[in-house]
Design a protein around this motif. Structure first.
Motif, PDB file in Angstrom:
ATOM      1  N   VAL A  55       0.757  -1.013   0.068  1.00  0.00           N
ATOM      2  CA  VAL A  55       0.038  -0.031   0.060  1.00  0.00           C
ATOM      3  C   VAL A  55       0.997   1.176   0.027  1.00  0.00           C
ATOM      4  O   VAL A  55       1.802   1.207   0.835  1.00  0.00           O
ATOM      5  CB  VAL A  55      -1.053  -0.051   1.187  1.00  0.00           C
ATOM      6  N   VAL A  56       0.598   2.252  -0.868  1.00  0.00           N
ATOM      7  CA  VAL A  56       1.473   3.309  -0.963  1.00  0.00           C
ATOM      8  C   VAL A  56       1.265   4.143   0.270  1.00  0.00           C
ATOM      9  O   VAL A  56       0.079   4.640   0.802  1.00  0.00           O
ATOM     10  CB  VAL A  56       1.156   4.251  -2.058  1.00  0.00           C
ATOM     11  N   ASP A  57       2.446   4.518   1.001  1.00  0.00           N
ATOM     12  CA  ASP A  57       2.240   5.191   2.219  1.00  0.00           C
ATOM     13  C   ASP A  57       2.743   6.775   2.061  1.00  0.00           C
ATOM     14  O   ASP A  57       2.280   7.658   2.399  1.00  0.00           O
ATOM     15  CB  ASP A  57       3.342   4.633   3.275  1.00  0.00           C
ATOM     16  N   GLU A  58       3.808   6.955   1.153  1.00  0.00           N
ATOM     17  CA  GLU A  58       4.222   8.126   0.629  1.00  0.00           C
ATOM     18  C   GLU A  58       4.805   8.527  -0.705  1.00  0.00           C
ATOM     19  O   GLU A  58       5.112   7.296  -1.185  1.00  0.00           O
ATOM     20  CB  GLU A  58       5.371   8.707   1.742  1.00  0.00           C
ATOM     21  N   VAL A  59       4.447   9.394  -1.464  1.00  0.00           N
ATOM     22  CA  VAL A  59       4.921   9.928  -2.916  1.00  0.00           C
ATOM     23  C   VAL A  59       5.875  10.829  -2.878  1.00  0.00           C
ATOM     24  O   VAL A  59       5.394  11.948  -2.340  1.00  0.00           O
ATOM     25  CB  VAL A  59       3.554   9.864  -3.687  1.00  0.00           C
ATOM     26  N   ASP A  60       7.103  10.636  -3.399  1.00  0.00           N
ATOM     27  CA  ASP A  60       8.106  11.961  -3.357  1.00  0.00           C
ATOM     28  C   ASP A  60       7.974  12.204  -4.799  1.00  0.00           C
ATOM     29  O   ASP A  60       8.778  11.599  -5.499  1.00  0.00           O
ATOM     30  CB  ASP A  60       9.306  11.310  -2.656  1.00  0.00           C
ATOM     31  N   THR A  61       7.466  13.364  -5.217  1.00  0.00           N
ATOM     32  CA  THR A  61       7.546  13.739  -6.708  1.00  0.00           C
ATOM     33  C   THR A  61       9.065  14.464  -7.208  1.00  0.00           C
ATOM     34  O   THR A  61       9.281  14.275  -8.151  1.00  0.00           O
ATOM     35  CB  THR A  61       6.384  14.889  -6.962  1.00  0.00           C
ATOM     36  N   LYS A  63      11.846  13.524  -6.102  1.00  0.00           N
ATOM     37  CA  LYS A  63      13.025  12.173  -6.237  1.00  0.00           C
ATOM     38  C   LYS A  63      12.251  10.958  -7.036  1.00  0.00           C
ATOM     39  O   LYS A  63      12.978  10.028  -7.309  1.00  0.00           O
ATOM     40  CB  LYS A  63      13.286  11.510  -4.812  1.00  0.00           C
ATOM     41  N   GLN A  64      10.944  11.085  -7.559  1.00  0.00           N
ATOM     42  CA  GLN A  64      10.254  10.118  -8.055  1.00  0.00           C
ATOM     43  C   GLN A  64      10.285   8.697  -7.363  1.00  0.00           C
ATOM     44  O   GLN A  64      10.570   7.674  -7.846  1.00  0.00           O
ATOM     45  CB  GLN A  64      10.814   9.953  -9.621  1.00  0.00           C
ATOM     46  N   THR A  65      10.147   8.715  -6.428  1.00  0.00           N
ATOM     47  CA  THR A  65      10.075   7.394  -5.377  1.00  0.00           C
ATOM     48  C   THR A  65       8.837   7.374  -4.749  1.00  0.00           C
ATOM     49  O   THR A  65       7.909   8.351  -4.531  1.00  0.00           O
ATOM     50  CB  THR A  65      11.059   7.535  -4.199  1.00  0.00           C
ATOM     51  N   VAL A  66       8.467   5.999  -4.419  1.00  0.00           N
ATOM     52  CA  VAL A  66       7.045   5.559  -3.539  1.00  0.00           C
ATOM     53  C   VAL A  66       7.557   4.918  -2.408  1.00  0.00           C
ATOM     54  O   VAL A  66       8.643   4.087  -2.615  1.00  0.00           O
ATOM     55  CB  VAL A  66       6.349   4.943  -4.477  1.00  0.00           C
ATOM     56  N   THR A  67       6.943   5.242  -1.501  1.00  0.00           N
ATOM     57  CA  THR A  67       7.318   4.375  -0.060  1.00  0.00           C
ATOM     58  C   THR A  67       5.929   3.443   0.171  1.00  0.00           C
ATOM     59  O   THR A  67       4.868   3.870   0.031  1.00  0.00           O
ATOM     60  CB  THR A  67       7.609   5.133   1.208  1.00  0.00           C
ATOM     61  N   LEU A  68       6.239   2.259   0.277  1.00  0.00           N
ATOM     62  CA  LEU A  68       5.363   1.256   0.190  1.00  0.00           C
ATOM     63  C   LEU A  68       5.335   0.435   1.699  1.00  0.00           C
ATOM     64  O   LEU A  68       6.363   0.308   2.194  1.00  0.00           O
ATOM     65  CB  LEU A  68       5.418  -0.036  -0.571  1.00  0.00           C
ATOM     66  N   ASP A  69       4.298   0.455   2.458  1.00  0.00           N
ATOM     67  CA  ASP A  69       3.754  -0.251   3.440  1.00  0.00           C
ATOM     68  C   ASP A  69       3.465  -1.698   3.000  1.00  0.00           C
ATOM     69  O   ASP A  69       2.342  -1.940   2.782  1.00  0.00           O
ATOM     70  CB  ASP A  69       2.818   0.589   4.266  1.00  0.00           C
TER      71      ASP A  69
END
Length: 112
Positions: A55-61, A63-69
């Motif tokens: 599940v997506v926890d955070e989107v960093d536009t 750095k173009q990264t996604v933090t998944l839980d």
């Protein structure tokens, strides 16, 4: 018709056919994938290209990264590592409400 003009028309016809058969569908698929990646937001269920569900926890536009839980473990991925976005939807039946997963992005290419 001169033979040189016939050859030019023939090559033009081949190039046009290759564009509509190969290049155009690939560009459409790339645009569809880019739109899907741009619309990812916190709370979306996703599947990575490696098959990891989270599940997506955070989107960093920036750095173009996604933090998944992933069941309490937080992992950071490049946005382009997301293969599909899965939305949870409910289906009402006579027996009650059933949770179902609906895959948003189709994996099959559509040729037009």
């Amino acid at each position: 018709m001169p033979q040189g003009l016939t050859m030019i028309l023939f090559y033009g016809l081949i190039f046009g056919a290759m564009y509509f058969i190969l290049i155009r569908p690939q560009k459409k698929q790339q645009k569809k994938t880019q739109d899907m990646l741009n619309e990812i937001k916190a709370g979306d269920s996703v599947i990575t290209i490696g098959g990891l569900h989270g599940v997506v926890d955070e989107v960093d536009t920036t750095k173009q990264t996604v933090t998944l839980d992933c069941e309490g473990i937080f992992l950071t991925f490049e946005k382009r590592a997301i293969s599909r976005v899965v939305k949870a939807s409910t289906v009402s039946t006579d027996a009650g409400t059933i949770e179902a997963d609906e895959i948003v992005q189709e994996t099959e290419e559509t040729n037009e």
